[in-house]
Design a protein around this motif. Structure first.
Motif, PDB file in Angstrom:
ATOM      1  N   UNK A  23       0.815  -1.214   0.000  1.00 36.70           N
ATOM      2  CA  UNK A  23       0.000   0.000   0.000  1.00 36.70           C
ATOM      3  C   UNK A  23       0.848   1.264   0.000  1.00 36.70           C
ATOM      4  N   UNK A  24       2.162   1.125  -0.089  1.00 39.78           N
ATOM      5  CA  UNK A  24       3.027   2.292  -0.105  1.00 39.78           C
ATOM      6  C   UNK A  24       3.300   2.691  -1.545  1.00 39.78           C
ATOM      7  N   UNK A  25       2.850   3.870  -1.944  1.00 44.97           N
ATOM      8  CA  UNK A  25       3.034   4.355  -3.306  1.00 44.97           C
ATOM      9  C   UNK A  25       4.050   5.490  -3.315  1.00 44.97           C
ATOM     10  N   UNK A  26       4.825   5.572  -4.366  1.00 47.26           N
ATOM     11  CA  UNK A  26       5.823   6.610  -4.528  1.00 47.26           C
ATOM     12  C   UNK A  26       5.448   7.467  -5.723  1.00 47.26           C
ATOM     13  N   UNK A  27       5.510   8.799  -5.571  1.00 46.10           N
ATOM     14  CA  UNK A  27       5.219   9.664  -6.711  1.00 46.10           C
ATOM     15  C   UNK A  27       6.402   9.667  -7.665  1.00 46.10           C
ATOM     16  N   UNK A  28       6.110   9.476  -8.946  1.00 44.40           N
ATOM     17  CA  UNK A  28       7.117   9.500  -9.994  1.00 44.40           C
ATOM     18  C   UNK A  28       6.583  10.336 -11.156  1.00 44.40           C
ATOM     19  N   UNK A  29       7.450  11.013 -11.898  1.00 38.97           N
ATOM     20  CA  UNK A  29       6.968  11.759 -13.062  1.00 38.97           C
ATOM     21  C   UNK A  29       6.519  10.796 -14.167  1.00 38.97           C
ATOM     22  N   UNK A  30       5.470  11.172 -14.845  1.00 38.33           N
ATOM     23  CA  UNK A  30       4.965  10.392 -15.977  1.00 38.33           C
ATOM     24  C   UNK A  30       5.318  11.111 -17.270  1.00 38.33           C
ATOM     25  N   UNK A  31       5.312  10.367 -18.362  1.00 36.19           N
ATOM     26  CA  UNK A  31       5.557  10.962 -19.672  1.00 36.19           C
ATOM     27  C   UNK A  31       4.488  12.001 -19.976  1.00 36.19           C
ATOM     28  N   UNK A  32       4.831  13.045 -20.695  1.00 37.56           N
ATOM     29  CA  UNK A  32       3.875  14.078 -21.085  1.00 37.56           C
ATOM     30  C   UNK A  32       3.318  13.833 -22.479  1.00 37.56           C
ATOM     31  N   UNK A  33       3.799  12.792 -23.141  1.00 38.90           N
ATOM     32  CA  UNK A  33       3.330  12.458 -24.489  1.00 38.90           C
ATOM     33  C   UNK A  33       2.821  11.028 -24.517  1.00 38.90           C
ATOM     34  N   UNK A  34       1.878  10.815 -25.422  1.00 42.26           N
ATOM     35  CA  UNK A  34       1.346   9.481 -25.590  1.00 42.26           C
ATOM     36  C   UNK A  34       0.576   9.390 -26.890  1.00 42.26           C
ATOM     37  N   UNK A  35      -0.056   8.248 -27.099  1.00 39.14           N
ATOM     38  CA  UNK A  35      -0.800   7.968 -28.320  1.00 39.14           C
ATOM     39  C   UNK A  35      -2.295   8.028 -28.041  1.00 39.14           C
ATOM     40  N   UNK A  36      -3.036   8.682 -28.928  1.00 41.58           N
ATOM     41  CA  UNK A  36      -4.484   8.778 -28.764  1.00 41.58           C
ATOM     42  C   UNK A  36      -5.090   7.383 -28.869  1.00 41.58           C
ATOM     43  N   UNK A  37      -5.682   6.920 -27.787  1.00 40.12           N
ATOM     44  CA  UNK A  37      -6.243   5.580 -27.678  1.00 40.12           C
ATOM     45  C   UNK A  37      -7.732   5.587 -28.020  1.00 40.12           C
ATOM     46  N   UNK A  38      -8.435   6.654 -27.581  1.00 38.92           N
ATOM     47  CA  UNK A  38      -9.864   6.817 -27.864  1.00 38.92           C
ATOM     48  C   UNK A  38     -10.233   8.274 -27.614  1.00 38.92           C
ATOM     49  N   UNK A  39     -11.394   8.679 -28.094  1.00 43.97           N
ATOM     50  CA  UNK A  39     -11.852  10.052 -27.868  1.00 43.97           C
ATOM     51  C   UNK A  39     -13.355  10.135 -28.074  1.00 43.97           C
ATOM     52  N   UNK A  40     -13.915  11.234 -27.602  1.00 44.17           N
ATOM     53  CA  UNK A  40     -15.327  11.524 -27.810  1.00 44.17           C
ATOM     54  C   UNK A  40     -15.498  13.038 -27.750  1.00 44.17           C
TER      55      UNK A  40
END
Length: 117
Positions: A23-40
């Motif tokens: 249950x111990x989580x560590x904050x880490x930076x995530x990527x700022x770019x990705x691929x469009x998976x779905x949209x509406x």
């Protein structure tokens, strides 16, 4: 982070991975770019108490998969970009944009996706 599961939005405990006993989580930076998976496209104003511009303007919502993390993040798309401008598989980039100005005149900011340049 015992199992390596990524979580967004961030939280301080309670890993969502059912196979993890940590249950111990560590904050880490995530990527700022990705691929469009779905949209509406949202074409209806939200009900009170949620703020909405008057007159209401439709806006796109995108689910973007971060390549390294595999995480899919749902978010509003920047103003001026609608569903007709989007295509599954296109590269998206995280940015911020004004969401609304509250009764005290404070501009509230949110994260949003934009088509990557």
């Amino acid at each position: 982070m015992k199992c390596g599961t990524y979580v967004f939005p961030p939280r301080t405990d309670n890993c969502p991975n059912p196979g993890c006993d940590g249950d111990e989580l560590t904050q880490v930076p995530l990527a700022r770019r990705g691929t469009l998976w779905s949209y509406t496209e949202n074409r209806y104003a939200p009900p009170p108490p949620y703020p909405s511009p008057d007159p209401f303007e439709p806006f796109a919502v995108a689910a973007v998969q971060l390549a390294d993390e595999g995480l899919i993040i749902l978010g509003k798309v920047v103003e001026g970009t609608l569903a007709a401008d989007l295509k599954i598989g296109m590269e998206m980039e995280l940015t911020t944009m004004p969401l609304f100005t509250d009764d005290e005149g404070v501009e509230r900011i949110t994260y949003a996706w934009k088509v990557a340049e």
